[in-house]
Design a protein around this motif. Structure first.
Motif, PDB file in Angstrom:
ATOM      1  N   VAL A 143      41.421 -57.133 -18.550  1.00 22.88           N
ATOM      2  CA  VAL A 143      41.650 -57.590 -17.249  1.00 22.88           C
ATOM      3  C   VAL A 143      41.469 -56.425 -16.186  1.00 22.88           C
ATOM      4  O   VAL A 143      40.911 -56.676 -15.200  1.00 22.88           O
ATOM      5  N   LEU A 144      42.025 -55.262 -16.521  1.00 28.26           N
ATOM      6  CA  LEU A 144      42.067 -54.228 -15.463  1.00 28.26           C
ATOM      7  C   LEU A 144      40.676 -53.810 -15.252  1.00 28.26           C
ATOM      8  O   LEU A 144      40.098 -53.657 -14.049  1.00 28.26           O
ATOM      9  N   MET A 145      39.668 -53.531 -16.394  1.00 30.87           N
ATOM     10  CA  MET A 145      38.307 -52.846 -16.275  1.00 30.87           C
ATOM     11  C   MET A 145      37.616 -54.045 -15.478  1.00 30.87           C
ATOM     12  O   MET A 145      36.644 -53.770 -14.703  1.00 30.87           O
ATOM     13  N   THR A 146      37.719 -55.459 -15.596  1.00 32.11           N
ATOM     14  CA  THR A 146      37.044 -56.473 -15.065  1.00 32.11           C
ATOM     15  C   THR A 146      37.373 -56.447 -13.393  1.00 32.11           C
ATOM     16  O   THR A 146      36.252 -56.394 -12.484  1.00 32.11           O
ATOM     17  N   VAL A 147      38.425 -56.093 -13.309  1.00 30.37           N
ATOM     18  CA  VAL A 147      38.869 -55.928 -11.775  1.00 30.37           C
ATOM     19  C   VAL A 147      38.165 -54.670 -10.896  1.00 30.37           C
ATOM     20  O   VAL A 147      37.590 -54.723  -9.931  1.00 30.37           O
ATOM     21  N   VAL A 148      38.519 -53.782 -11.727  1.00 29.54           N
ATOM     22  CA  VAL A 148      37.727 -52.321 -11.171  1.00 29.54           C
ATOM     23  C   VAL A 148      36.108 -52.483 -11.277  1.00 29.54           C
ATOM     24  O   VAL A 148      35.558 -52.106 -10.239  1.00 29.54           O
ATOM     25  N   GLY A 149      35.614 -53.102 -12.066  1.00 32.30           N
ATOM     26  CA  GLY A 149      34.038 -53.471 -12.357  1.00 32.30           C
ATOM     27  C   GLY A 149      33.590 -54.258 -11.218  1.00 32.30           C
ATOM     28  O   GLY A 149      32.776 -53.772 -10.581  1.00 32.30           O
ATOM     29  N   LEU A 150      34.296 -55.253 -10.836  1.00 31.42           N
ATOM     30  CA  LEU A 150      34.294 -56.186  -9.736  1.00 31.42           C
ATOM     31  C   LEU A 150      34.142 -55.331  -8.376  1.00 31.42           C
ATOM     32  O   LEU A 150      33.194 -55.453  -7.630  1.00 31.42           O
ATOM     33  N   LEU A 151      35.165 -54.299  -8.456  1.00 35.37           N
ATOM     34  CA  LEU A 151      35.114 -53.647  -7.151  1.00 35.37           C
ATOM     35  C   LEU A 151      34.133 -52.869  -6.953  1.00 35.37           C
ATOM     36  O   LEU A 151      33.526 -52.546  -5.554  1.00 35.37           O
ATOM     37  N   ILE A 152      33.566 -52.133  -8.083  1.00 38.45           N
ATOM     38  CA  ILE A 152      32.420 -51.329  -7.642  1.00 38.45           C
ATOM     39  C   ILE A 152      31.112 -51.981  -7.749  1.00 38.45           C
ATOM     40  O   ILE A 152      29.925 -51.066  -7.766  1.00 38.45           O
ATOM     41  N   GLY A 153      30.747 -53.284  -7.923  1.00 39.64           N
ATOM     42  CA  GLY A 153      29.664 -53.785  -7.754  1.00 39.64           C
ATOM     43  C   GLY A 153      29.211 -54.556  -8.686  1.00 39.64           C
ATOM     44  O   GLY A 153      28.142 -55.394  -8.871  1.00 39.64           O
TER      45      GLY A 153
ATOM     46  N   ILE B 209      44.484 -45.577 -17.416  1.00 37.35           N
ATOM     47  CA  ILE B 209      43.599 -44.814 -16.596  1.00 37.35           C
ATOM     48  C   ILE B 209      42.108 -44.237 -17.414  1.00 37.35           C
ATOM     49  O   ILE B 209      41.168 -44.529 -16.695  1.00 37.35           O
ATOM     50  N   THR B 210      42.104 -44.135 -18.600  1.00 37.95           N
ATOM     51  CA  THR B 210      40.811 -43.741 -18.999  1.00 37.95           C
ATOM     52  C   THR B 210      39.964 -44.854 -19.144  1.00 37.95           C
ATOM     53  O   THR B 210      38.799 -44.833 -18.739  1.00 37.95           O
ATOM     54  N   PRO B 211      40.314 -46.281 -19.271  1.00 37.68           N
ATOM     55  CA  PRO B 211      39.314 -47.397 -19.129  1.00 37.68           C
ATOM     56  C   PRO B 211      38.667 -47.414 -17.694  1.00 37.68           C
ATOM     57  O   PRO B 211      37.544 -47.628 -17.710  1.00 37.68           O
ATOM     58  N   VAL B 212      39.665 -47.141 -16.928  1.00 34.23           N
ATOM     59  CA  VAL B 212      39.169 -47.418 -15.351  1.00 34.23           C
ATOM     60  C   VAL B 212      38.240 -46.100 -14.996  1.00 34.23           C
ATOM     61  O   VAL B 212      37.413 -46.415 -14.360  1.00 34.23           O
ATOM     62  N   MET B 213      38.621 -44.972 -15.679  1.00 36.13           N
ATOM     63  CA  MET B 213      37.644 -43.782 -15.443  1.00 36.13           C
ATOM     64  C   MET B 213      36.341 -44.149 -16.215  1.00 36.13           C
ATOM     65  O   MET B 213      35.307 -43.896 -15.489  1.00 36.13           O
ATOM     66  N   PHE B 214      36.328 -44.735 -17.256  1.00 39.96           N
ATOM     67  CA  PHE B 214      34.984 -45.164 -17.974  1.00 39.96           C
ATOM     68  C   PHE B 214      34.199 -46.140 -17.049  1.00 39.96           C
ATOM     69  O   PHE B 214      33.063 -45.510 -16.991  1.00 39.96           O
ATOM     70  N   VAL B 215      34.921 -47.062 -16.611  1.00 41.65           N
ATOM     71  CA  VAL B 215      34.271 -47.875 -15.779  1.00 41.65           C
ATOM     72  C   VAL B 215      33.477 -47.170 -14.498  1.00 41.65           C
ATOM     73  O   VAL B 215      32.230 -47.256 -14.122  1.00 41.65           O
TER      74      VAL B 215
END
Lengths: 263, 316
Positions: free
Chosen positions: A130-140, A43-49
């Protein structure tokens, strides 16, 4: 006598490997058993992104690049740098509970506890990246490079995390308690990640800070990953980054092993 | 009998603090040595050196003929250690903890599982085997910790204060388990702060104080040095105290004190508790009435008082 003294070097190597695997598996079981560990380490990395992306995304104009594309490599490296604190905490916890004493009294390879810890943390980092990459791609966020350069950049992030986890290991094994390891982690990770090119270009900083930021392994690694993701020539930065990691490993692997033996 | 543990002139300092100042010990195969002493006496340091967790500054120590420094890795293959704090992984189940240790002794998967099962059965942990250790009671954790030290079928077992912090019931249960191990021929070195524990489990006891062995012998020999059991009698009325003392004097071996104001007689019981009946008969025959009577067993404090002339500071 076919005792431990008479083992062939092949047996020793296979034991060293199997001991490291047994310890890695034990550490990974912790992630499976304690969902909060998995949740907070993802969650922390996703929150950071998401937060850094939206909060800073519109505020900081950087010529020639969309800020989200500039920021994301910085977030990746920052996240795994903070994640490396976990390595030291895990070892301090095992030490505090007497588990390291028990392990040191067993006929296992002395490298296995460290290898198992850093390997399992490496796998966790792989998942986080991998998770951060996916979330990053989702937000642009977008890659502008060939797949080989993208994979190279991601691999560099994971390698960086591996090297940093040995700094954390040496510190964790030198401290008596989990709390101390936790606080100590922030003391060295915080300045390294913020006095770097992770969020803003180094040129915007005062001169004395620039001097530090320019040689900071975080800056060098972030710049290398950024160039790779942007599909630009990254050779020099990659070499400098890998050289830093090699240096960190050369210093901190023996230091951690030494601390482990004295633990 | 062949010596399995041999320690000669062992010294160790932590900075300026001298933890061991020349310790010599010998433990014959198949016997139990109890290291008795207060906190900080150096007991744990001895165990840590013998289990290769710590290197001595000087002196020599071997376990099963293997040197603690030069043959450390081979030595670790023939010993088991259970420490002061139950060193088990709380997040894993009891069974997983034991299999983990088996794997680290380089047993294959099937053999590790078989040994884990064996230990769980022996230590009455089968019902809890697949539950996480976090939910175990203190006594169960200690049993699991002790079990973990046996997975490798060690020739020599080291137990560092195996029952400290346990309630009396768990303590007695653990004593029974340790007693069985010893019957099977395992050589055991155990540290304790409790004379009763050393008395019950050890063939020979070494009393450690300030990094030195200040006395060694069987429990009986040490007790004899302490003076053994004593009998305290209060007579009523207090004025009968001299008559009572005269009646008891022949059985006290010359060690008898009288407190006329309190009406108290304190005497040695060279024959131990079985001779209490004789004391009662003697007082009865002399027509002296007993207001209170108690047998006082020697404690660690008595041992220390007798051996060092001071009461140990850490044992209440």
């Amino acid at each position: 006598m076919t005792g431990p003294g008479g083992r062939s070097s092949r047996t020793v190597w296979s034991h060293t490997f199997s001991d490291a695997m047994v310890m890695t598996r034990r550490n990974l079981l912790h992630y499976v058993r304690v969902p909060s560990l998995v949740i907070f380490s993802t969650i922390t990395p996703v929150m950071f992104v998401v937060l850094f992306g939206f909060v800073f995304g519109g505020a900081i104009p950087i010529p020639g690049i969309k800020y989200l594309d500039y920021l994301m490599p910085g977030i990746f490296v920052q996240t795994v740098a903070f994640g490396s604190i976990q390595t030291g905490i895990g070892l301090a916890e095992d030490q505090q509970r007497g588990i390291i004493d028990r392990l040191r009294s067993l006929p296992m390879a002395r490298s296995a506890v460290l290898a198992g810890r850093t390997l399992s943390d490496c796998l966790r980092n792989l998942l986080v990246v991998v998770l951060m990459t996916v979330v990053g791609l989702l937000i642009g966020f977008r890659f502008h490079a060939r797949p080989s350069a993208i994979l190279g950049g991601l691999a560099l992030v994971v390698l960086f995390a591996f090297a940093f986890s040995f700094i954390s290991a040496a510190i964790g094994l030198s401290l008596d308690t989990v709390e101390a390891a936790q606080s100590a982690g922030f003391v060295w990770v915080f300045p390294l990640t913020f006095a770097s090119s992770a969020f803003v270009p180094v040129l915007t900083m005062p001169g004395w800070l620039q001097a530090f930021a320019k040689v900071n392994p975080v800056t060098i690694t972030v710049d290398a990953v950024r160039l790779l993701f942007q599909g630009q020539a990254a050779g020099t930065q990659v070499v400098r980054s890998v050289a830093w990691m090699a240096l960190i490993l050369v210093v901190f692997v023996p230091l951690s092993v030494w601390r482990y033996r004295r633990a | 009998m062949r010596a399995v543990i041999e320690v000669e002139a062992l010294r160790k300092s932590y900075g300026k603090v001298r933890a061991l100042e020349g310790v010599d010990l010998t433990v014959p195969e198949g016997t139990v040595l109890g290291l008795l002493g207060p906190n900080g006496a150096g007991k744990t340091t001895i165990v840590r050196i013998l289990t290769t967790l710590l290197e001595p500054d000087s002196g020599r120590a071997t376990v099963a003929g293997l040197d603690v420094v030069d043959d450390a890795r081979a030595l670790r293959g023939v010993i088991g250690l259970a420490g002061q704090f139950a060193a088990v992984d709380e997040t894993l189940t009891g069974r997983e903890n034991l299999v983990l240790v088996g794997r680290l002794y380089h047993l294959d998967r099937a053999e590790s599982r078989r040994r884990a099962e064996e230990v769980l059965a022996r230590f009455d942990l089968l019902d809890a085997a697949d539950r996480r250790v976090a939910g175990y009671s203190g006594g169960m954790r200690r049993r699991l910790d002790l079990g973990a030290s046996l997975v490798g079928r060690p020739r020599v077992l080291f137990l560092d204060e195996p029952t400290s912090g346990l309630d009396p019931r768990s303590r007695i249960g653990l004593w029974e388990l340790i007693g069985q191990l010893v019957k099977d021929g395992t050589t055991l070195l155990l540290t304790t702060q409790y004379l009763e524990e050393a008395d019950r489990l050890a063939d020979s006891i070494a009393v450690i104080d300030n990094g030195r062995v200040i006395a060694q012998g069987t429990a009986g020999e040490l007790k004899a040095r302490v003076g053994g059991e004593r009998l305290d009698v209060m007579v009523a009325p207090a004025s009968d105290v001299m008559a009572g003392a005269a009646a008891l004097a022949p059985m006290a071996g010359g060690d008898l004190h009288v407190d006329p104001a309190e009406g108290r007689i304190s005497l040695a019981l060279p024959g131990g508790p079985p001779t209490v009946a004789e004391a009662v008969r003697r007082l009865d025959a002399a027509g002296v009435a007993i207001a209170d009577l108690s047998v006082h067993r020697p404690t660690l404090d008595d041992v220390f008082l007798a051996l060092t002339g001071r009461v140990s500071e850490d044992v209440g």
